[in-house]
Design a protein around this motif. Sequence first.
Motif, short mmCIF file in Angstrom:
data_model
loop_
_atom_site.label_atom_id
_atom_site.label_comp_id
_atom_site.label_asym_id
_atom_site.label_seq_id
_atom_site.Cartn_x
_atom_site.Cartn_y
_atom_site.Cartn_z
N HIS A 164 19.65 10.50 23.08
CA HIS A 164 18.68 10.57 21.99
C HIS A 164 19.29 11.21 20.75
N LEU A 165 20.13 12.23 20.94
CA LEU A 165 20.75 12.89 19.79
C LEU A 165 21.67 11.92 19.05
N THR A 166 22.46 11.15 19.79
CA THR A 166 23.34 10.18 19.15
C THR A 166 22.54 9.11 18.42
N GLN A 167 21.45 8.67 19.04
CA GLN A 167 20.60 7.67 18.40
C GLN A 167 20.02 8.20 17.09
N MET A 168 19.56 9.48 17.10
CA MET A 168 18.88 10.03 15.92
C MET A 168 19.86 10.55 14.87
#
Length: 570
Positions: free
Chosen positions: A131-135
């Motif tokens: 999720h961090l990479t996506q955001m």
Amino acid sequence: MPPTAWLQFAMLATVLLATAPPLGRYMAAVYGSDDQAPGDRVFLPVERAVYRMCRVAPDGEQRWTGYTLSVLAFSAVSFVALYGMQRIQGSLPLNPTSMPGVTDHVAFNASISFVTNTNWQSYSGEATMSHLTQMLGLTVQNLVSAAVGMAVMAAFIRGLHRRRASTLGNFWVDLTRTVVRILLPLSFVVAVVLVTQGVIQNLDGHTVVTTLQGAAQSIPGGPVASQVAIKQLGTNGGGFFNVNSAHPFENPTPFSNLVETWAILIIPSALAFTFGHMVRDRRQGRAVFAIMSVILVGMSLAAMLLEQAGNPRLDPLGVTQAATGEQSGGWTEGKEVRFGPAASGLWAAVTTGTSNGSVNAMHDSFTPLGGMVPLVHMLFGEISPGGAGVGLNGMLVMVILAVFVAGLMVGRTPEYLGKKIQATEMKLVMLYLLAMPVTVLGLTAASVLLDSAVASQANSGPHGLTEIMYAYASGANNNGSAFAGLTSATWWYDVTIGLAMLVGRFLLIIPVLALAGSLVRKGAAPETAATFPTHRPLFGGLVIGVVVIVAGLTFVPALALGPVVEQLSL
């Protein structure tokens, strides 16, 4: 086509025509005002804080060389940061499903992809990225990579409009204003609308449920709506999920499909009107918009009608492909039943005309000629209306080429907006026009001769050639969509498509900025009876002819060996 398909097409055109002109006027005020711009009371404090933090002097303008170096430096830092985040994501927070670090060649390809506004994905998003990479990684690049293209566009327009000057504006100011005043507000509104339609927005991991058949199924969660909004508005296209906008968590309803289609088109279309306002000649903006619209409508109707017509091999078998009250009709393989063939064809034409690589159907399953439409639309150079900013750049390059051709035909000095088009400008135009075809055809030829590359094809023969050519056309035009029949997560394709994306981004941006730098130094030639009018339908037809002839002379032999042969075999 069924009436519902015509209705959606008409609704899209109506909403687009109603919203593009005012948005274009607003963006012209954002880029064209040195003292005051719309929303200063809200946005100016944020921008000043950014300038202080980054030590930017907002009043200092740059020559084309300084502007270019700023673009390249920002993109290089973005690449390094995104690559590093992917490689160590297993040790970072907001990783509820414990995704490991991304492999080197996939991280290399994905970093180039998102930094160049391509969003080609050789991986499954929900199974690869935290999720961090996506955001913080991918969604942020969706914002800033689109903003870079729009900033370059603003500099190009200043080069066309300014007289006997030396500077094109300040890249850092253009970048900041684009993000703060245009992309972020629009993204927030579109994300809220998508959430009301069922697009998910949470920080959950995978939820395991029991199906009606008693099997266990893992349902992914994540911050989807926020990424989908900017991936469409910024003409990025990379999805949170592997099947992109065909996934019900990204695009659940026909209304969300309409909203997302509008979001893909609105900024590139509005920028034509921005151009008219910034050069103080609205007729020029309307003319550019009309040229883009004619090509887009033609390609959209072609894709819709070809997919709705179905596969002629099914007719002798007694299989009805007609639209009825019980079925959408047409060729439905690889398409979502909630959209149908016509809406899928429209989406394919829109996304390949805007350098937006999102898909709501599998292009590999299209009919041969239906699949050729999005391929040809990319090979036109993504100018109808093209990506955010870069599409208008490409169209203006085609306009300059058409002006030069018209001058040769009628014996007039080629001029555009009062600027004489001379040898220096035409050399830069040729560099711009040659970069993409050489890359696409060269890498396609190398791939069909390499056994390991051919082994990645799901199909042989003409369809396999189309799969390979589509992949490189998508990369070199910074589109990002895939034919879905090619296993591209290999060293060869990850590296070569990555190189194609770099060529398609920076070997086009650099000539555009150099062209702006050449034009900005020129004075205005007075308009006379010999001046060729560039706002009338005759000139618009000439530009369309130039676009078709340039692409045709370059790519018709390859297309004849691919989709054309495959269609004849039916």
